[in-house]
Design a protein around this motif. Structure first.
Motif, PDB file in Angstrom:
ATOM      1  N   GLN A  94      18.826  31.528  -1.649  1.00 16.05           N
ATOM      2  CA  GLN A  94      19.048  30.221  -2.258  1.00 16.05           C
ATOM      3  C   GLN A  94      20.527  30.022  -2.619  1.00 16.05           C
ATOM      4  O   GLN A  94      21.091  28.955  -2.400  1.00 16.05           O
ATOM      5  N   SER A  95      21.147  31.089  -3.159  1.00 16.05           N
ATOM      6  CA  SER A  95      22.537  30.957  -3.612  1.00 16.05           C
ATOM      7  C   SER A  95      23.527  31.533  -2.603  1.00 16.05           C
ATOM      8  O   SER A  95      24.604  31.983  -2.971  1.00 16.05           O
ATOM      9  N   TYR A  96      23.141  31.516  -1.337  1.00 13.16           N
ATOM     10  CA  TYR A  96      23.988  31.908  -0.189  1.00 13.16           C
ATOM     11  C   TYR A  96      24.415  33.373  -0.210  1.00 13.16           C
ATOM     12  O   TYR A  96      24.361  34.048   0.801  1.00 13.16           O
ATOM     13  N   ASN A  97      24.909  33.849  -1.393  1.00 19.67           N
ATOM     14  CA  ASN A  97      25.346  35.242  -1.501  1.00 19.67           C
ATOM     15  C   ASN A  97      26.379  35.644  -0.456  1.00 19.67           C
ATOM     16  O   ASN A  97      26.247  36.661   0.228  1.00 19.67           O
ATOM     17  N   LEU A  98      27.428  34.846  -0.363  1.00 18.09           N
ATOM     18  CA  LEU A  98      28.545  35.261   0.487  1.00 18.09           C
ATOM     19  C   LEU A  98      29.541  36.017  -0.393  1.00 18.09           C
ATOM     20  O   LEU A  98      29.655  35.734  -1.577  1.00 18.09           O
ATOM     21  N   LEU A  99      30.255  36.978   0.206  1.00 18.42           N
ATOM     22  CA  LEU A  99      31.280  37.678  -0.568  1.00 18.42           C
ATOM     23  C   LEU A  99      32.520  36.780  -0.622  1.00 18.42           C
ATOM     24  O   LEU A  99      33.077  36.433   0.409  1.00 18.42           O
ATOM     25  N   PRO A 100      32.945  36.416  -1.833  1.00 16.10           N
ATOM     26  CA  PRO A 100      33.961  35.379  -1.993  1.00 16.10           C
ATOM     27  C   PRO A 100      35.324  35.724  -1.395  1.00 16.10           C
ATOM     28  O   PRO A 100      36.075  34.830  -1.040  1.00 16.10           O
ATOM     29  N   ARG A 101      35.632  37.001  -1.260  1.00 17.45           N
ATOM     30  CA  ARG A 101      36.981  37.334  -0.787  1.00 17.45           C
ATOM     31  C   ARG A 101      37.032  37.525   0.727  1.00 17.45           C
ATOM     32  O   ARG A 101      38.091  37.802   1.281  1.00 17.45           O
ATOM     33  N   LEU A 102      35.876  37.382   1.385  1.00 20.19           N
ATOM     34  CA  LEU A 102      35.861  37.543   2.838  1.00 20.19           C
ATOM     35  C   LEU A 102      35.778  36.182   3.518  1.00 20.19           C
ATOM     36  O   LEU A 102      35.149  35.262   3.011  1.00 20.19           O
ATOM     37  N   SER A 103      36.417  36.071   4.683  1.00 20.57           N
ATOM     38  CA  SER A 103      36.346  34.839   5.462  1.00 20.57           C
ATOM     39  C   SER A 103      34.918  34.656   5.970  1.00 20.57           C
ATOM     40  O   SER A 103      34.100  35.577   5.924  1.00 20.57           O
TER      41      SER A 103
END
Lengths: 238, 440
Positions: A94-103
């Protein structure tokens, strides 16, 4: 012969012991065929989340049998479950869970870090990630950071990430829960396209409308599956 | 029944067969390194502050090791500059660890220091067997005139005719004075190479020099020696000891007392015998019990050993300082790693969901801790080496870089990283992915 991706038989999940034991799942049965698009619905406390965690191999059942893509996973240890998740399950949160510092592209490549894809060169892996981002319509956003993307775009990156290891099952947990209607429609569009190409999708949602876009809705109530309906049945009912 | 539906293995992927995938799954080391490095660089200021303890610890240890090695080398130089098979007869208490010296003589106050007389030196040189020579070094500083120039503050040393033999020095030009010249209280002088050069353009032999108010005839020039330790031996003038004691009465030479007698044995084998002779002869002349002499008879080795035990004590103190600072630095790393694990719980959950095994997570955080401490160790190494060089150049202290510093800095910081990173890394690996993903 019916080719089952998920075959769950008499699945039980109990938290705690004795008098305080909570039975989250009570001998639940569920089957999902390869290429099916299934929505799982249920009120909070119904055991829906527990079921999703077990399907995603994040948790193990107390009792019962779970065969995922021809393989019994109910008795695997933590390491083995990690490997199964990596290869067979593509998670969309639901909250995507992407690592913020990675492209965007690095985020998509993340699951490859934990398996045999490491034998691939960096270029090969990058290329595969680029192809998948292209597939979800983000071919021009490869190097953007998650903060530079809209919610819908972030969720599309997450879908590309879920696809990178060519999983047997895409498991989406409220994938449109954080999105506006337009973005939700886009995301559902991608799921429909993947489904049309033969992907098996299990989507947990509480939104009636989204659920009914699936081929089949599984209602979980009080730890059991109640009245599984196909779309045909529903149409007949209506 | 389950394995009959084997799917073809696609690239980078192998069909799972009850655990046989194990070797294929998991991160490569280079990937783990990259991820750990990203973690370190994620918050540069915090990483820097965290490693500060290690940086300071390692740098301090390297500087202190260099200083102690420098001091040690200086002592070695001075002592080995004295020559081989040398026995030093010193007043009791002037050095620690006196061999054969009794305890408590004269009440132990400074007044207990009993120096020697010139007669005692003569007595020893006439009565000792198996010796190559006996000398003493009685020095003062004087202004020296000669060849039209004047030098101020020149070190004037009164020695016996045996001096060259005792100290293994060599004459460069002319000759050294003889026993009979000494006994005859002849005013002859042997110049250090540097003095000769400073005073005279041509051949200094036969020239006159004025030392203080007395005229001396130059009969020889010492071979050039260079600076040994802190002493410039080329800047000295040697005159007969008898001149110092009989003519000047020792005035300006620290009284008529001899502070140290140097005896050179014929060979290393007779050292012990010579030492016993010295003790019994001198005690007999002084009419004291030879088992409780009021002087010390020691070899260079004794002094080296005494110094070595002092430096060993200093070293172990340094080792403790190092250990404490590294432990403090390590606790800092553990602290920040625990914070990092808490902050990145969600990331850990995600990585687990995507296929990271507990050991992959553990390795990532352990490597991160090791990198933090290694970076600190490396920075400390550079600062320590630079500090040692600067300190040696500007601090007026001799420093010598110890080769051991490099493995020590790396080994210690890596060990600190592993030891203090293990607990946070294990905590991270134990996280339940469901709980971790739920965390905000």
């Amino acid at each position: 012969m019916n080719d089952l991706v998920i075959e769950i038989t008499k699945l039980t999940k109990t938290y705690g012991e004795g008098d305080i034991a909570v039975h989250a799942l009570k001998e639940l049965d569920l089957q999902v065929e390869r290429g099916e698009f299934v929505a799982i619905m249920g009120p909070s406390g119904s055991g829906k989340s527990t079921l999703m965690n077990i399907i995603g191999c994040l948790d193990r059942a107390t009792n019962g049998l779970y065969i995922l893509d021809g393989e019994e996973v109910s008795r695997l240890n933590r390491d083995q479950l990690a490997a199964v998740r990596n290869r067979k399950v593509g998670f969309v949160f639901q909250s995507y869970n992407l690592l913020p510092r990675l492209s965007a592209r690095k985020n998509v490549m993340l699951p490859m870090m934990y398996n045999g894809f490491q034998n691939w060169s960096e270029e090969q892996r990058s290329e595969r990630a680029s192809e998948l981002l292209d597939l979800v319509g983000l071919g021009d956003r490869l190097h953007h950071l998650p903060t530079e993307l809209s919610g819908g775009q972030q969720q599309r990156v997450a879908i590309a990430r879920a696809l990178i290891n060519d999983p047997s099952l895409i498991l989406a947990d409220e994938p449109t829960g954080n999105l506006d209607t337009r973005s939700s429609t886009e995301i559902m569009g991608i799921f429909h396209r993947l489904h049309a190409q033969g992907a098996t999708i299990v989507m947990v949602t509480h939104e009636q409308e989204r659920a009914h876009e699936a081929q089949r809705v599984v209602n979980v109530l009080d730890g059991r599956v109640v009245a599984p309906q196909s779309r045909i049945d529903r149409l007949v009912d209506a | 029944m389950l394995q009959d539906t084997v799917r073809p293995a696609s690239a980078g992927r192998q069909t799972l067969q009850d655990g046989s995938f194990k070797d294929l799954h998991g991160m490569t080391l280079s990937n783990s390194f990259n991820v750990a490095w990203e973690g370190v660089m994620l918050n540069k200021l915090r990483s820097f502050l965290t490693t500060l303890g290690i940086i300071i610890g390692v740098a301090a240890v390297i500087v202190m090791l260099a200083v102690s090695a420098g001091a040690e080398a200086e002592i070695e130089d001075q002592i080995s500059g004295l020559g081989a098979n040398l026995i030093m007869v010193t007043p009791f208490r002037s050095f620690g660890g006196v061999r054969g010296a009794g305890r408590g003589f004269g009440g132990g106050g400074p007044g207990a220091i009993t120096t020697f007389t010139y007669d005692e030196v003569l007595f020893l040189s006439q009565n000792l067997d198996n010796i190559a020579g006996v000398s003493l070094e009685q020095s003062t500083t004087q202004n020296v005139k000669g060849g039209g120039s004047t030098l101020t503050g020149v070190s004037i040393v009164g020695v016996t005719a045996d001096f060259l033999e005792v100290r293994d020095y060599e004459i460069g030009q002319g000759r050294f004075f003889t026993q009979s010249e000494n006994d005859a209280i002849q005013r002859v002088a042997v110049l250090g190479a540097g003095i000769a050069e400073d005073l005279f353009d041509g051949n200094p032999i036969g020239q006159q020099v004025r030392i203080g108010s007395s005229r001396f005839t130059v009969i020889g020039v010492m071979a050039e020696q260079g600076v040994v330790g802190a002493t410039d031996n080329d800047g000295r003038i040697y005159i007969p000891a008898a001149v110092v004691f009989k003519r000047f009465g020792g005035s300006g030479f620290g009284g008529d007392r001899v502070r140290m007698i140097l005896v050179k044995a014929e060979s290393g084998d007779v050292m012990d015998g010579v030492m016993e002779q010295i003790t019994s002869l001198l005690a007999g002349r002084r009419q004291i019990d030879p088992s409780e002499p009021n002087f010390g008879v020691r070899t260079q080795q004794d002094i080296v050993d005494a110094r070595a035990s002092t430096t060993a004590a200093f070293r172990s103190l340094l080792a403790w300082v190092a250990a404490v600072s590294l432990v403090v630095g390590g606790i800092g790393i553990m602290n920040i790693m625990l914070v990092s694990v808490t902050e990145r719980t969600r990331e850990i959950g995600l990585r687990q969901a995507l296929g990271a095994r507990p050991r992959d997570v553990q390795r990532q955080f352990l490597l991160e801790a090791v990198m933090l401490s290694l970076v600190g160790g490396l920075a400390g190494l550079f600062i320590g080496v630079a500090g040692s060089v600067v300190f040696g150049a500007l601090g007026g202290m001799r420093t010598e870089l110890v080769p051991l510093s490099l493995p020590l800095a790396f080994g210690a910081s890596a060990a600190v990283g592993i030891f203090f990173g293990y607990y946070p890394a294990t905590q991270a690996a134990r996280l339940d992915p469901i709980e971790a993903l739920r965390r905000e």
